[in-house]
Design an enzyme around this catalytic site. Structure first.
Site, PDB file in Angstrom:
ATOM      1  N   ARG A   1       5.008 -12.496   9.974  1.00 55.66           N
ATOM      2  CA  ARG A   1       5.635 -11.189   9.758  1.00 55.66           C
ATOM      3  C   ARG A   1       7.027 -11.189  10.349  1.00 55.66           C
ATOM      4  O   ARG A   1       7.239 -11.778  11.402  1.00 55.66           O
ATOM      5  CB  ARG A   1       4.880 -10.146  10.577  1.00 55.66           C
ATOM      6  CG  ARG A   1       3.734  -9.504   9.969  1.00 55.66           C
ATOM      7  CD  ARG A   1       3.128  -8.554  10.991  1.00 55.66           C
ATOM      8  NE  ARG A   1       3.502  -7.196  10.680  1.00 55.66           N
ATOM      9  CZ  ARG A   1       2.994  -6.531   9.667  1.00 55.66           C
ATOM     10  NH1 ARG A   1       2.128  -7.093   8.860  1.00 55.66           N
ATOM     11  NH2 ARG A   1       3.372  -5.300   9.422  1.00 55.66           N
TER      12      ARG A   1
ATOM     13  N   GLU B   1       0.877  -1.158   0.000  1.00 55.07           N
ATOM     14  CA  GLU B   1       0.000   0.000   0.000  1.00 55.07           C
ATOM     15  C   GLU B   1       0.923   1.219   0.000  1.00 55.07           C
ATOM     16  O   GLU B   1       1.798   1.318   0.866  1.00 55.07           O
ATOM     17  CB  GLU B   1      -0.852  -0.022   1.273  1.00 55.07           C
ATOM     18  CG  GLU B   1      -1.924   1.027   1.260  1.00 55.07           C
ATOM     19  CD  GLU B   1      -2.703   1.079   2.565  1.00 55.07           C
ATOM     20  OE1 GLU B   1      -2.581   0.157   3.385  1.00 55.07           O
ATOM     21  OE2 GLU B   1      -3.419   2.076   2.746  1.00 55.07           O
TER      22      GLU B   1
ATOM     23  N   LYS C   1       4.466   0.749   9.445  1.00 55.41           N
ATOM     24  CA  LYS C   1       4.563   2.042   8.764  1.00 55.41           C
ATOM     25  C   LYS C   1       3.961   3.168   9.601  1.00 55.41           C
ATOM     26  O   LYS C   1       4.440   4.289   9.568  1.00 55.41           O
ATOM     27  CB  LYS C   1       3.872   1.970   7.397  1.00 55.41           C
ATOM     28  CG  LYS C   1       4.748   1.308   6.347  1.00 55.41           C
ATOM     29  CD  LYS C   1       4.068   1.274   5.009  1.00 55.41           C
ATOM     30  CE  LYS C   1       3.103   0.131   4.932  1.00 55.41           C
ATOM     31  NZ  LYS C   1       2.434   0.015   3.647  1.00 55.41           N
TER      32      LYS C   1
HETATM   33  P1  ATP Z   1       2.636  -2.015   7.924  1.00 56.58           P
HETATM   34  O1  ATP Z   1       2.063  -2.645   9.136  1.00 56.58           O
HETATM   35  O2  ATP Z   1       4.086  -1.696   8.044  1.00 56.58           O
HETATM   36  O3  ATP Z   1       1.815  -0.899   7.391  1.00 56.58           O
HETATM   37  P2  ATP Z   1       1.459  -3.573   5.866  1.00 56.58           P
HETATM   38  O4  ATP Z   1       1.336  -5.051   5.879  1.00 56.58           O
HETATM   39  O5  ATP Z   1       0.245  -2.771   6.089  1.00 56.58           O
HETATM   40  O6  ATP Z   1       2.618  -3.179   6.848  1.00 56.58           O
HETATM   41  P3  ATP Z   1       1.672  -3.327   3.050  1.00 56.58           P
HETATM   42  O7  ATP Z   1       2.199  -2.206   2.241  1.00 56.58           O
HETATM   43  O8  ATP Z   1       0.221  -3.590   2.983  1.00 56.58           O
HETATM   44  O9  ATP Z   1       2.125  -3.076   4.538  1.00 56.58           O
HETATM   45  O10 ATP Z   1       2.490  -4.664   2.763  1.00 56.58           O
HETATM   46  C1  ATP Z   1       2.848  -5.150   1.500  1.00 56.58           C
HETATM   47  C2  ATP Z   1       3.218  -6.598   1.635  1.00 56.58           C
HETATM   48  O11 ATP Z   1       4.324  -6.735   2.512  1.00 56.58           O
HETATM   49  C3  ATP Z   1       2.081  -7.400   2.227  1.00 56.58           C
HETATM   50  O12 ATP Z   1       1.953  -8.606   1.523  1.00 56.58           O
HETATM   51  C4  ATP Z   1       2.501  -7.616   3.641  1.00 56.58           C
HETATM   52  O13 ATP Z   1       1.958  -8.805   4.139  1.00 56.58           O
HETATM   53  C5  ATP Z   1       4.023  -7.658   3.540  1.00 56.58           C
HETATM   54  N1  ATP Z   1       4.634  -7.235   4.789  1.00 56.58           N
HETATM   55  C6  ATP Z   1       4.447  -6.080   5.461  1.00 56.58           C
HETATM   56  N2  ATP Z   1       5.128  -6.057   6.608  1.00 56.58           N
HETATM   57  C7  ATP Z   1       5.775  -7.248   6.691  1.00 56.58           C
HETATM   58  C8  ATP Z   1       6.640  -7.849   7.650  1.00 56.58           C
HETATM   59  N3  ATP Z   1       6.984  -7.218   8.785  1.00 56.58           N
HETATM   60  N4  ATP Z   1       7.113  -9.091   7.398  1.00 56.58           N
HETATM   61  C9  ATP Z   1       6.794  -9.734   6.267  1.00 56.58           C
HETATM   62  N5  ATP Z   1       5.975  -9.228   5.324  1.00 56.58           N
HETATM   63  C10 ATP Z   1       5.466  -8.002   5.524  1.00 56.58           C
HETATM   64 MG    MG Z   2      -1.378  -2.130   5.221  1.00 53.49          MG
END
Ligand code: ATP
Ligand code: MG
Length: 560
Positions: A255, A27, A265
């Site tokens: 994660r 995102e 983020k």
């Molecule tokens: P955040 O909590 O940092 O906002 P998010 O999952 O909302 O993380 P996205 O931009 O939606 O962030 O993530 C893109 C991809 O990266 C998704 O498939 C997500 O599952 C993966 N991802 C995000 N954070 C992690 C992590 N700490 N470990 C492994 N994969 C991750």
């Molecule tokens: Mg997200």
């Protein structure tokens, strides 16, 4: 790992015609961090390993309030920097808004979705709890015709933000809260970075993600464990509509969490907006932009991702493991140079009469002579590290002591003849030494000089500024906070220490950003292009040569 096993099994059985399509779906509401790197290495790695497989980059851009093109651009740059390339052009969920809208109408026509006029608070209150079922919305029984009409008018902008939503009609008593008539579309008059003002209704994640996967022909939709409970909804949506192609399968993995930092983020954004760090690319940040600026290499991060593997087990990975991977990678690629952090002046009294400077040829990389060499200026006055000289040294001390000998790296053996002190403070201000001309580069027969110290010419040097970084938080799990505390309270006040005007060998005058240096016996460093823009030479400490924290912890353990 279990995901690669599933994929190998699917290929073997000919599922999806043997095709493998993955995607990385960020995102664009922040910069990528080390956690994302795990997901990138998994998704793009699978595409690299399986002949004919592809991985796409898809911006999951359904929440325009928090998103921007600054983020989409940084994400593309970071994925490329890690060494991966996506198939075709980057995709955008917003590019599918028209198709998603059609799928929503299909749901309505099938009696599987309805327009609900409850407010957001009411919807939440009526959803029930884990122990109590929810209550059905009074608008649940609207006719297909009414729902279609209202949904079209939602799109046309006839209703105020938040006044109505489109909801799936599933089961308000489901033990899985995600299935209690989840919201699929909401009204939001927000300009979108890709679609401008074309839309005033935006689809929710649970509706758009599975369908975007299906539209793109994704076969294996890999996501993190917190989406496990969303999987039934992912599958439900796909069951209700006419799919254009194969049916994607969602598989969850854990994660990445890393010690002494945060990888959310939302929290990283808070560090930036509240000024606890200088920006998303502050070298202390666990963002790929920050790590790159600090001197991390793509090779180190990819090796780290391989080491941690892919499982369903939760837990924080030790920072020491990441730094181990970093040192392993830097050891073989960093150019060697000499810089003195805490200078002590040494005068070589028998430095040849009438000579100003002797030039040595020094290897840029001792392990690999193919990696070039540099000229090293040796002069009558040089600096050594203050800690490399001791007056009352224990027996084991192999460096310089009064009357003793030590080898200057790449140069001569010198002997300490006189120690000059400040009469007021008693501090050693300089040493007088003599060199042995027989000893350049090698020990003459029968002489053993064990200690080797680094040094820099006092008259042929270039001053550099050093930024020494330490862990950003002083707690392995900064999110584990007492009541009334926040993770901000656990920031490490000593995470940045600056040293001014340290003597470095002149070779560094032409240092370039993106090159990793080993300051011999001191640590790994890289030029900070941003901080050096004003004309000075500013270096970031990437990592120390050894894990000093492990040593300290070990010592404390011994004492206790
Ligand atoms: P955040 O909590 O940092 O906002 P998010 O999952 O909302 O993380 P996205 O931009 O939606 O962030 O993530 C893109 C991809 O990266 C998704 O498939 C997500 O599952 C993966 N991802 C995000 N954070 C992690 C992590 N700490 N470990 C492994 N994969 C991750
Ligand atoms: Mg997200």
């Amino acid at each position: 790992d279990f995901i690669r096993e599933i994929i190998a099994g699917d290929r073997a059985s000919g599922k999806n015609g043997g095709r493998v399509v993955t995607r990385f779906p960020p995102e664009p509401n922040g910069y990528l961090h080390i956690g994302h790197a795990k997901s990138i290495c998994l998704n793009f790695g699978i595409a690299e390993e399986n002949p004919g497989a592809v991985c796409r980059l898809r911006f999951d851009d359904t929440n325009p309030i928090k998103e921007s093109t600054e983020y989409t651009e940084s994400i593309k740059a970071d994925v490329r920097w890690l060494g991966f390339s996506w198939e075709g052009e980057p995709r955008y969920t917003s590019g599918y808004f028209e198709m998603l809208y059609c799928f929503a109408e299909e749901l309505i026509v099938a009696g599987k979705a309805y327009v609900c006029d409850l407010g957001a608070d009411e919807i939440r209150a009526w959803r029930g709890t884990l122990t109590e079922p929810g209550r059905e919305s009074p608008f649940r029984g609207r006719s297909v015709e009414t729902n279609l009409d209202l949904f079209r008018r939602m799109r046309a902008g006839e209703f105020a933000d938040g006044s109505r939503v489109l909801r799936a009609k599933i089961d308000m008593a489901s033990p899985n809260m995600n299935l209690r008539d989840p919201t699929l579309y909401r009204i939001r008059r927000v300009t979108h970075h890709q679609t401008g003002d074309r839309w005033c209704i935006y689809p929710m994640y649970d509706f758009s993600h599975c369908l975007s996967d299906a539209i793109e022909g994704v076969t294996h939709s890999l996501c993190t464990l917190e989406f496990e409970d969303n999987r039934p909804l992912y599958d439900w949506v796909l069951d209700q509509v006419t799919l254009p192609g194969n049916r994607p399968r969602q598989i969850e993995f854990s994660r990445l969490q890393l010690e002494y930092t945060v990888v959310s983020k939302r929290r990283l954004l808070r560090l930036v907006t509240e000024g606890h760090v200088s920006g998303w690319d502050d070298p202390r940040m666990p963002t790929l932009a920050g790590m790159r600026r600090r001197g991390y290499t793509p090779g180190a991060i990819r090796a780290f991702a391989r080491k941690i593997g892919v499982t369903k087990a939760e837990g924080r990975v030790e920072l020491a493991l990441l730094e181990y991977c970093l040192r392993q990678d830097l050891e073989s690629r960093a150019l060697r140079v000499m810089v003195v952090l805490d200078p002590l002046l040494v005068v070589i009294d028998n430095f040849p009469e009438g000579v100003e400077v002797v030039e040595f040829q020094a290897a840029n990389h001792p392990g690999d002579p193919g990696m070039g060499s540099r000229k090293l200026a040796f002069t009558r006055e040089i600096f050594i590290e203050r800690e490399d000289f001791r007056e009352d040294a224990p027996k084991k001390f192999k460096r310089l002591v009064p009357g003793g000998e030590v080898r200057l790296r790449y140069g001569y053996v010198i002997r300490c003849r006189e120690v000059v002190k400040d009469p007021a403070t008693g501090e050693v201000v300089r040493l007088h030494c003599t060199l042995d001309p027989e000893t350049l580069h090698a020990n003459p027969e029968g002489r053993k000089v064990k200690g080797v110290v680094h040094w820099v010419s006092a008259s042929r040097q270039v001053p550099v500024r050093l930024r020494l970084y330490d862990r950003l938080f002083n707690k392995p799990d900064p999110e584990d906070v007492a009541e009334g505390e926040s993770f901000i309270d656990h920031l490490n006040p000593g995470s940045l220490v600056e040293l001014e005007a340290r003597p470095a060998e002149s070779f560094l005058a032409s240092a370039t950003a993106g090159v990793n240096y080993q300051f011999e016996r001191v640590g790994y460093y890289c030029l900070d292009a941003k901080e050096s823009a004003g004309g000075g030479l500013v270096f970031n400490r990437t990592v120390t040569l050894r894990d000093t924290w492990a040593k300290i912890a070990g010592r404390e353990g011994e004492e206790g």
